[in-house]
Every structure is written in C-alpha cells, then in structure tokens.
Design an enzyme around this catalytic site. Structure first.
Site, PDB file in Angstrom:
ATOM      1  N   ALA A 192       0.848  -1.181   0.000  1.00 21.65           N
ATOM      2  CA  ALA A 192       0.000   0.000   0.000  1.00 21.65           C
ATOM      3  C   ALA A 192       0.891   1.240   0.000  1.00 21.65           C
ATOM      4  CB  ALA A 192      -0.918  -0.011   1.216  1.00 21.65           C
ATOM      5  N   GLY A 200      -0.128  -4.887   1.053  1.00 26.42           N
ATOM      6  CA  GLY A 200      -1.417  -4.827   0.382  1.00 26.42           C
ATOM      7  C   GLY A 200      -1.403  -5.481  -0.984  1.00 26.42           C
ATOM      8  N   GLU A 202      -1.965  -9.059  -0.352  1.00 24.10           N
ATOM      9  CA  GLU A 202      -3.356  -9.278   0.045  1.00 24.10           C
ATOM     10  C   GLU A 202      -4.302  -9.194  -1.145  1.00 24.10           C
ATOM     11  OE1 GLU A 202      -3.819  -7.896   4.586  1.00 24.10           O
ATOM     12  OE2 GLU A 202      -2.983  -6.349   3.270  1.00 24.10           O
ATOM     13  N   GLU A 216       3.886  -5.865   7.368  1.00 27.23           N
ATOM     14  CA  GLU A 216       3.190  -4.757   8.035  1.00 27.23           C
ATOM     15  C   GLU A 216       3.608  -4.551   9.483  1.00 27.23           C
ATOM     16  OE1 GLU A 216       0.289  -5.866   4.688  1.00 27.23           O
ATOM     17  OE2 GLU A 216       1.779  -6.877   5.949  1.00 27.23           O
TER      18      GLU A 216
END
Length: 246
Positions: free
Chosen positions: A64, A107, A110, A130
């Site tokens: 992200a 992200g 994911e 993370e």
C-alpha cells in the site's frame, strides 16, 4: 480501454485484464487505485466476466502507499479502506486470476490472496511486512492467507516476516503455477482461455458453493438443480456424448 488514472483495463468477450499502473511507485496501492478498483468491481458485478489482475513494470504491487497509510487514523482503519475493495474482488461472480511478477508485498500480496487463482513468474515474492511498520496486515491476510496455505506458514509470513519466493509459494499451495519471468500474464490468459470454455453459469455457481461458509450439501443440490435445467448443460453433454468438438 477504460479511461482510469492508475488502472489500465482491456475488455474481451469473456474477460477483463486489469493492470495496476503506477510503475514509478512499484504499483503501490493508493486511494485513487482503491476507488478505481471499486469501479472495476461494479462493472464486473453488472456484467460478470473472468478477471485477470497484473502489474505494470517489474512488480505486481509492492504494498500500500505508505505516505497515505502514515496519515490514516482510527476512523480510516475502521472503514477498512483496502480490505473492503479486496473483499469485493473476492466476491466477484466469475473466477479471478492474479498474474504476478516481482514483488507482491503487504497490500499487494493481500490483493493476490483475494483472487481465486495465482500464477507467478519465477522472480515473484510474496510477504506481509506490516508488523515492521507498526500496523496489522488487515486487508485480508489475517483470514485469507491461513486458509490458503495453513496457519503455520501464514504465521511465519505475518509474524516472522518470511518472504515466500515463487518456488516456496508453489510448494505451499499459494500458486497454481510458476512460469518463466515475464510470462505470468500469458499463462494467466491461457488459463482464462481454458476457464472460458466452461459454462459461465456453472462457473458462477461452483465458485459460490466453494466460497460458502461451512458444509452446504443443500446449497450444492440447489445449484445443481439450476444447472440441470439449463440449456447449456444439455448442449454440452450432447456434444460430449456425440463426440462433437466443443
């Protein structure tokens, strides 16, 4: 082609190929991309098609957007900004395929977990770092990754910071196949060709019953009852019995 800022979309008769297009940021997932992914989902909910997700440049998505994440607070966390769109992708009616080259981290990883099937180039890497940034892998890793590869390996990735290279990801069942670097998208398209020869209704109902929570024999029977009455089923079985080409 749809005119998006950070997605490139190519529409086919039975599929949509979507490219995450922020190569200068290693395709880091930002708010604009999340918004455009929601638009993509809305289109595929209206007109179900096979989805292939890939990344521009050398990476699928390296995570992200950290600059955006740093500014998010409690309210943004409770809104589940990235998780909500990944859940929506996971719930799309037709099969979804991630074609992964390079890094799929945070992200980005994911997002691949939200897809039904993953194919990777030999240099692909998957991980969820993370915790090292003081946050949780909260966009699906905590519940999808353990289901995909088992709790022990998921804990090694999420808690231990383990990076799965392509061979390890294949060995643990995260990937359907590993191909030469640069060939993941072509392999995903070949898989979509094979999937596309199946009955669209059978694919939709098969995905629905696989993803249903808990044992669901009645749901299987109801889905089969719908398919048994379809003209497509009768035509496909007649072709099989008459040894006609599909």
């Amino acid at each position: 082609m749809t005119d998006f800022t950070v997605l490139c979309m190519q529409h086919g008769q039975d599929r949509v190929v979507v490219e995450l297009n922020r190569p200068q940021a290693r395709n880091a997932i930002n708010a604009v991309m999340v918004s455009e992914l929601h638009e993509m989902c809305a289109a595929l909910e209206r007109t179900p098609k096979i989805l292939i997700l890939t990344g521009a440049g050398t990476d699928f998505a390296a995570g992200a957007d950290i600059a955006e994440l740093r500014e998010r607070g409690r309210d943004e966390a409770l809104a589940g900004i990235n998780r909500a769109v990944f859940d929506r992708i996971a719930a799309l009616p037709m099969p979804t395929i991630a074609a992964v080259e390079g890094n799929a981290l945070g992200g980005g990883a994911e997002l691949t977990y939200a897809c039904d099937i993953r194919i990777a180039g030999a240099g692909a890497r998957f991980g969820n770092p993370e915790a090292g940034l003081g946050i949780l892998a909260a966009a699906g890793a905590s519940y999808r990754l353990a289901e995909l590869i088992g709790k022990s390996i998921a804990k090694q990735v999420i808690l231990g910071g383990r990076i799965l290279d392509a061979d390890a990801a294949l060995r643990h069942g995260l990937l359907a196949d590993v191909v030469d670097t640069g060939e993941a998208l072509a392999a995903a398209c070949a898989l979509a060709d094979r999937i596309g020869r199946s009955s669209p209704l059978a694919l939709r109902l098969s995905k629905a019953v696989i993803d249903a929570a808990g044992p669901h024999p009645l749901l299987d029977d109801l889905a089969q009852a719908v398919l048994f009455e379809s003209a497509d089923k009768k035509e496909r079985m007649t072709r099989f019995l008459e040894k006609r080409p599909s």
